[in-house]
Motif scaffolding. Structure first.
Motif, PDB file in Angstrom:
ATOM      1  N   THR A 237      42.561  24.507  37.955  1.00  0.00           N
ATOM      2  CA  THR A 237      43.980  24.310  38.262  1.00  0.00           C
ATOM      3  C   THR A 237      44.190  23.503  39.530  1.00  0.00           C
ATOM      4  O   THR A 237      45.285  23.024  39.784  1.00  0.00           O
ATOM      5  CB  THR A 237      44.699  25.660  38.399  1.00  0.00           C
ATOM      6  OG1 THR A 237      43.861  26.547  39.149  1.00  0.00           O
ATOM      7  CG2 THR A 237      44.985  26.263  37.041  1.00  0.00           C
TER       8      THR A 237
ATOM      9  N   PRO B   6      42.056  28.107  32.196  1.00  0.00           N
ATOM     10  CA  PRO B   6      42.500  28.226  33.589  1.00  0.00           C
ATOM     11  C   PRO B   6      41.831  29.383  34.332  1.00  0.00           C
ATOM     12  O   PRO B   6      41.851  29.421  35.551  1.00  0.00           O
ATOM     13  CB  PRO B   6      44.005  28.454  33.459  1.00  0.00           C
ATOM     14  CG  PRO B   6      44.217  28.961  32.085  1.00  0.00           C
ATOM     15  CD  PRO B   6      43.113  28.398  31.234  1.00  0.00           C
ATOM     16  N   HIS B   7      41.245  30.337  33.588  1.00  0.00           N
ATOM     17  CA  HIS B   7      40.648  31.487  34.268  1.00  0.00           C
ATOM     18  C   HIS B   7      39.178  31.245  34.613  1.00  0.00           C
ATOM     19  O   HIS B   7      38.527  32.125  35.154  1.00  0.00           O
ATOM     20  CB  HIS B   7      40.793  32.730  33.412  1.00  0.00           C
ATOM     21  CG  HIS B   7      40.116  32.624  32.068  1.00  0.00           C
ATOM     22  ND1 HIS B   7      40.543  31.749  31.102  1.00  0.00           N
ATOM     23  CD2 HIS B   7      39.052  33.260  31.554  1.00  0.00           C
ATOM     24  CE1 HIS B   7      39.770  31.865  30.039  1.00  0.00           C
ATOM     25  NE2 HIS B   7      38.850  32.772  30.283  1.00  0.00           N
TER      26      HIS B   7
ATOM     27  N   PRO C 225      41.196  37.510  28.953  1.00  0.00           N
ATOM     28  CA  PRO C 225      41.354  37.140  30.368  1.00  0.00           C
ATOM     29  C   PRO C 225      42.687  36.457  30.660  1.00  0.00           C
ATOM     30  O   PRO C 225      43.282  36.688  31.702  1.00  0.00           O
ATOM     31  CB  PRO C 225      40.201  36.168  30.621  1.00  0.00           C
ATOM     32  CG  PRO C 225      39.227  36.401  29.557  1.00  0.00           C
ATOM     33  CD  PRO C 225      39.950  36.940  28.382  1.00  0.00           C
ATOM     34  N   LEU C 226      43.161  35.638  29.704  1.00  0.00           N
ATOM     35  CA  LEU C 226      44.423  34.937  29.948  1.00  0.00           C
ATOM     36  C   LEU C 226      45.608  35.887  29.896  1.00  0.00           C
ATOM     37  O   LEU C 226      46.667  35.595  30.438  1.00  0.00           O
ATOM     38  CB  LEU C 226      44.610  33.790  28.942  1.00  0.00           C
ATOM     39  CG  LEU C 226      43.707  32.576  29.150  1.00  0.00           C
ATOM     40  CD1 LEU C 226      43.948  31.541  28.074  1.00  0.00           C
ATOM     41  CD2 LEU C 226      43.935  31.961  30.520  1.00  0.00           C
TER      42      LEU C 226
ATOM     43  N   TYR D 198      44.130  26.861  23.779  1.00  0.00           N
ATOM     44  CA  TYR D 198      42.985  27.509  24.435  1.00  0.00           C
ATOM     45  C   TYR D 198      42.083  28.165  23.398  1.00  0.00           C
ATOM     46  O   TYR D 198      40.862  28.017  23.442  1.00  0.00           O
ATOM     47  CB  TYR D 198      43.447  28.554  25.450  1.00  0.00           C
ATOM     48  CG  TYR D 198      44.165  27.978  26.634  1.00  0.00           C
ATOM     49  CD1 TYR D 198      43.602  26.936  27.361  1.00  0.00           C
ATOM     50  CD2 TYR D 198      45.406  28.454  27.027  1.00  0.00           C
ATOM     51  CE1 TYR D 198      44.257  26.388  28.441  1.00  0.00           C
ATOM     52  CE2 TYR D 198      46.072  27.920  28.111  1.00  0.00           C
ATOM     53  CZ  TYR D 198      45.497  26.879  28.815  1.00  0.00           C
ATOM     54  OH  TYR D 198      46.154  26.344  29.876  1.00  0.00           O
TER      55      TYR D 198
ATOM     56  N   ASP E 274      39.761  37.273  38.761  1.00  0.00           N
ATOM     57  CA  ASP E 274      40.504  36.169  38.152  1.00  0.00           C
ATOM     58  C   ASP E 274      41.644  35.787  39.071  1.00  0.00           C
ATOM     59  O   ASP E 274      42.614  36.507  39.192  1.00  0.00           O
ATOM     60  CB  ASP E 274      41.011  36.669  36.794  1.00  0.00           C
ATOM     61  CG  ASP E 274      42.031  35.723  36.213  1.00  0.00           C
ATOM     62  OD1 ASP E 274      42.704  36.121  35.289  1.00  0.00           O
ATOM     63  OD2 ASP E 274      42.159  34.590  36.706  1.00  0.00           O
ATOM     64  N   GLU E 275      41.501  34.636  39.678  1.00  0.00           N
ATOM     65  CA  GLU E 275      42.500  34.276  40.671  1.00  0.00           C
ATOM     66  C   GLU E 275      43.848  33.930  40.079  1.00  0.00           C
ATOM     67  O   GLU E 275      44.869  34.137  40.693  1.00  0.00           O
ATOM     68  CB  GLU E 275      41.990  33.110  41.510  1.00  0.00           C
ATOM     69  CG  GLU E 275      41.058  33.579  42.607  1.00  0.00           C
ATOM     70  CD  GLU E 275      40.450  32.426  43.341  1.00  0.00           C
ATOM     71  OE1 GLU E 275      41.218  31.547  43.768  1.00  0.00           O
ATOM     72  OE2 GLU E 275      39.217  32.392  43.477  1.00  0.00           O
ATOM     73  N   SER E 276      43.848  33.421  38.867  1.00  0.00           N
ATOM     74  CA  SER E 276      45.143  33.032  38.298  1.00  0.00           C
ATOM     75  C   SER E 276      45.962  34.262  37.940  1.00  0.00           C
ATOM     76  O   SER E 276      47.177  34.281  38.053  1.00  0.00           O
ATOM     77  CB  SER E 276      44.944  32.152  37.069  1.00  0.00           C
ATOM     78  OG  SER E 276      44.389  32.905  36.031  1.00  0.00           O
TER      79      SER E 276
ATOM     80  N   LYS F  88      38.227  25.422  41.016  1.00  0.00           N
ATOM     81  CA  LYS F  88      39.069  25.948  39.952  1.00  0.00           C
ATOM     82  C   LYS F  88      39.721  24.777  39.222  1.00  0.00           C
ATOM     83  O   LYS F  88      40.116  23.807  39.858  1.00  0.00           O
ATOM     84  CB  LYS F  88      40.170  26.839  40.531  1.00  0.00           C
ATOM     85  CG  LYS F  88      39.665  28.168  41.008  1.00  0.00           C
ATOM     86  CD  LYS F  88      40.804  29.152  41.219  1.00  0.00           C
ATOM     87  CE  LYS F  88      41.694  29.316  40.011  1.00  0.00           C
ATOM     88  NZ  LYS F  88      41.020  29.844  38.828  1.00  0.00           N
TER      89      LYS F  88
END
Lengths: 522, 283
Positions: A175, A113-114, B196-197, B175, B274-276, A173
């Motif tokens: 997501t 997801p990143h 990163p997560l 992941y 990192d947008e999340s 992205k």
């Protein structure tokens, strides 16, 4: 190894050439694989299979049958407790996943997801090192392992995206993508690495029906184009039939049948496969003559040759039942239910106490009496898995027999013809000998129909949970699994129970057949 | 029962009242004090609590003209940053092992790490002082800064472990499997996937430690042997020893502005990278 790379390249470049290889060349072999998880659950037991290069093989079975575990062992996420995995003849059983030339499409995609779409797909490529040779200062050829160049990665990523029809999505992205798009990216991420084998773990499970159907065809098409070996896991029999070159039907960690979709559908190896693949009518039958089988109280011609009086399972596909006027049918009965299913009507006809499911384009009204016919080669006959329950047991002080984690009243005098019990419970044989049977080991046999199931786990003599129910026309065959030693009790009953029901069983004293075990052997 | 129906707006009233009484009003008072100065009676523009005052910005020039104050600011933030980095370096492996461990059934091991929080903060710091005294580090003045650092790391470690643990625990193991499947060795998987997560956990851990450590003068007072002064101590001295609320408020406001700027920057940073993780950013 050099050869196999050559072959792999050949597959990618020349489709015609591959056809000759497909039939002959094993790419992966699973030899006697077993997997026992901590706590003793046996997920896979003695699994033997080889997959040919360029083949589309599907592991099919209900949830918990060990299909995903097998796939994870090929990927390297689980290590088998027993057995070997050979890739191109090389043992890779204990190789960590990052060293295996296989890639996986995960059930819920597991896209990072990143990272954006491009970086997700390029993830594997960036890690890859390829041999490059160049001239050093002195003019000698030098070989070096180098990462792929950015331009090469770009090219491969855009080619992979093109393959899954998502060219414009590089910078998106993950997501923000829909389920179907994520699915495609997951496939692109795997195939971009040009793996020798692509593993797919129920990849279409999260998509809606329409999308699933489209993706099935696309996947199959993709596999044909790429020439990569696909190993696909699903519980959806239709999906398996649509896509596979070969299907491996599994149940309780064991292979039930391996074959082409046609084989599996037309010649199921046992009642489980027949029940799991497609709709079927399953009956208990008896062979009554040369290629004659009796079920639902009528004699049908068949093509399979079994010995007379053999107890068999008979499978008839609903679409193979021909509807004819009552007087022309082998058997006739009344329609009790009729449902329109689009192309055909699905009708249920009663013959005595047995149900016959019929799929036909001709409608018969409820209450109508019709005749049916089944052509001999559409009657599939399988050796019955179970004719009676057999256990190892022993006799206790009060002449009860212990087996299947229960103690049952029984008639111990049957062990010695002509014997009787005296007032203290000792067996007096015909010759007057007095025997103490305490702890004597016996073989116990109980017929399927002689077991009474009780709706609670207190009143019966042995207890457990129902783990399987198969409908056999006029009755259900139920398997009860006991709690500790996991002995199975198979019984036939006309009542419907639910899977996982807690039940106990009672067996009439005279229906328990005892034989002495060969104690003398010791 | 009919009378008990509230609209969303009505339900917000208690919070709004609380916010106004305990956040907005004190903040306004701090700003007011910071921009005013005590003046001799007669020349005042108005009075606060009977004291003649008038507007002035000289509080700020007074604060920044003293080199000692600037030094305190640097020491505070230096201490806070080093504390945060060391805490992260210790806490990440701990949280990772706790999250992955089979032995941490029901979080029993985690509780062992959180347990010190149940003991009073001042008491814990005092105990640390005894311990440092016992091993001889407290006796020498040259260890004052290190002693303070040890105390801060010790006191704030649970606040770093907690958010990291809960974030790492929630990262789907598929992941890491996908990463290994694509050819990444375990270390590479950690650097390019797991780390990163877990960024949201790191960001919230930093915010739990970086800002409080600039002002928690109890630790520097107890362990610094009088050699370590941080911003919090300066504010305390102005309010409680010098009784100069104007100067005290000025320092508090300066600190507030610096904190806002750093939060803004950290928010920007995580968003870009990192947008999340940005979902958990501090804005």
């Amino acid at each position: 190894m050099g050869d196999t790379i050559g072959i792999a390249k050949g597959i990618l470049s020349d489709k015609k050439q591959t056809e000759t290889f497909v039939k002959s060349d094993k790419i992966i072999e699973l030899v006697g694989i077993s997997k026992e998880f901590e706590g003793g659950t046996l997920a896979v037991s003695d699994f033997n299979l080889h997959v040919n290069r360029g083949e589309f093989v599907t592991f099919l079975g209900p949830s918990g049958c060990g299909k995903t575990t097998t796939l994870r062992m090929i990927a390297g996420f689980e290590l088998p407790t027993k057995g070997k995995i050979l890739l191109d003849g090389k043992d890779i059983t204990n190789l960590p996943p990052y060293l295996r030339p296989v890639n996986t499409v995960f059930q819920r995609y597991a896209l990072f997801p990143h990272l954006n779409v491009y970086d997700n797909i390029a993830f594997g490529l960036k890690l890859k090192k390829v041999k490059t040779s160049f001239r050093d200062k002195n003019g000698n050829m030098v070989e070096k392992l180098e990462h792929l160049k950015k331009s090469e990665i770009d090219k491969k990523v855009s080619k992979a995206l093109q393959m899954v029809d998502l060219e414009e999505f590089e910078k998106r992205k993950v997501t923000t993508l829909s389920g179907g798009q994520q699915q495609r990216i997951a496939i692109a991420r795997a195939i971009v690495n040009e793996p020798e084998i692509l593993l797919l773990d129920e990849p279409l499970g999260a998509l809606d029906l329409k999308m699933r159907k489209d993706m099935q065809l696309e996947l199959k098409d993709m596999q044909r184009k790429l020439g990569i070996t696909f190993i696909y896991v699903t519980h959806d029999q239709e999906e398996a039939l649509t896509m596979s070159d070969r299907i491996v039907v599994m149940k309780d960690g064991e292979i039930q049948q391996v074959g082409t979709p046609q084989d599996i559908y037309n010649e199921p190896a046992n009642a489980f496969v027949a029940d799991f693949i497609g709709e079927s009518n399953i009956y208990n039958g008896t062979i009554v003559g040369d290629r004659k089988v009796k079920f639902i109280n009528k004699v049908f011609d068949c093509v399979d040759d079994f010995e007379i009086n053999a107890k068999v399972d008979v499978v008839v596909r609903p679409e193979d039942v021909e509807v004819v006027p009552p007087e022309q049918g082998i058997v006739s009965g009344q329609i009790v239910s009729s449902i329109f299913k689009g192309v055909h009507y699905e009708m249920i006809m009663m013959v005595g106490k047995s149900e016959v499911m019929i799929q036909s384009t001709k409608e018969a009204k409820i209450g109508e009496t019709i005749g049916i016919r089944v052509s001999p080669d559409n009657i599939h006959i399988m050796k019955r898995d179970f004719v009676s329950n057999v256990y190892d047991g022993y006799i206790d002080k009060i002449n009860k027999v212990h087996f299947a984690e229960g103690a049952f009243e029984c008639d111990v005098t049957q062990l010695y013809p002509g014997s009787h019990l005296d007032s203290e419970g000792y067996v007096i044989t015909a010759t007057g000998e007095k025997l103490d049977l305490t702890n004597v080991e016996v073989k116990v046999e109980v017929g399927l129909k002689d077991i009474e199931i009780i709706d609670n786990d207190v009143d019966g003599d042995a207890r457990g949970s129902i783990i399987s129910i198969v409908y056999k026309g006029d009755h259900y065959q139920i398997i009860i699994c006991t709690d500790e030693e996991e002995e199975e009790i198979v019984c036939d009953t006309e009542y419907l129970w639910n899977e996982n029901d807690r039940v106990s069983v009672k067996i009439p004293k005279d229906k328990i057949k005892l034989t002495l075990k060969a104690v003398e052997k010791k | 029962m009919n009378g008990l129906k509230f609209s969303r707006k009505q339900l917000g009233i208690p919070y709004a009242v609380f916010l106004i009484a305990f956040v907005v009003v004190p903040l306004l008072l701090i700003i007011l004090y910071a921009f005013t100065k005590k003046v001799p009676a007669g020349s005042e523009t108005f009075t606060i609590a009977g004291e003649p005052v008038s507007f002035a910005v000289s509080n700020f020039s007074d604060f920044f003209s003293k080199q000692a104050n600037i030094r305190v600011l640097f020491v505070s933030f230096g201490l806070a940053i080093i504390t945060t980095v060391i805490s992260l370096l210790i806490a990440y492996p701990v949280a990772y092992i706790l999250a992955k461990s089979k032995f941490n059934k029901g979080g029993v091991l985690l509780i062992l790490f959180i347990l010190p929080l149940w003991i009073n903060f001042v008491l814990r710091t005092a105990a640390m002082k005894e311990l440092l005294y016992f091993i001889g580090m407290y006796k020498s003045n040259s260890f004052s800064f290190v002693n303070t650092l040890i105390g801060m790391v010790y006191d704030y470690l649970p606040f770093v472990i907690m958010p990291l643990y809960s974030v790492i625990l929630k990262i789907d193991k598929s992941y890491a499997e996908a990463s290994a499947d694509l050819g990444a060795k375990p270390w590479k998987t950690f650097v390019s996937v797991t780390l990163p997560l877990s960024m949201p956990g790191i960001v919230s851990a930093v915010s739990m430690v970086l800002l409080p450590t600039t002002t928690s003068y109890v630790i520097s007072d107890t362990l610094g042997n009088g050699n370590v002064t941080i911003v919090g101590k300066l504010i305390e001295t102005q309010f409680l020893t010098m009784h100069n609320w104007h100067a005290g408020s000025t320092i508090a406001l300066v600190l507030l502005v610096i904190i806002f700027i750093s939060m803004f920057l950290s928010g920007k940073f995580t968003e870009e990278k990192d947008e999340s993780a940005g979902r958990a950013n501090l804005w």
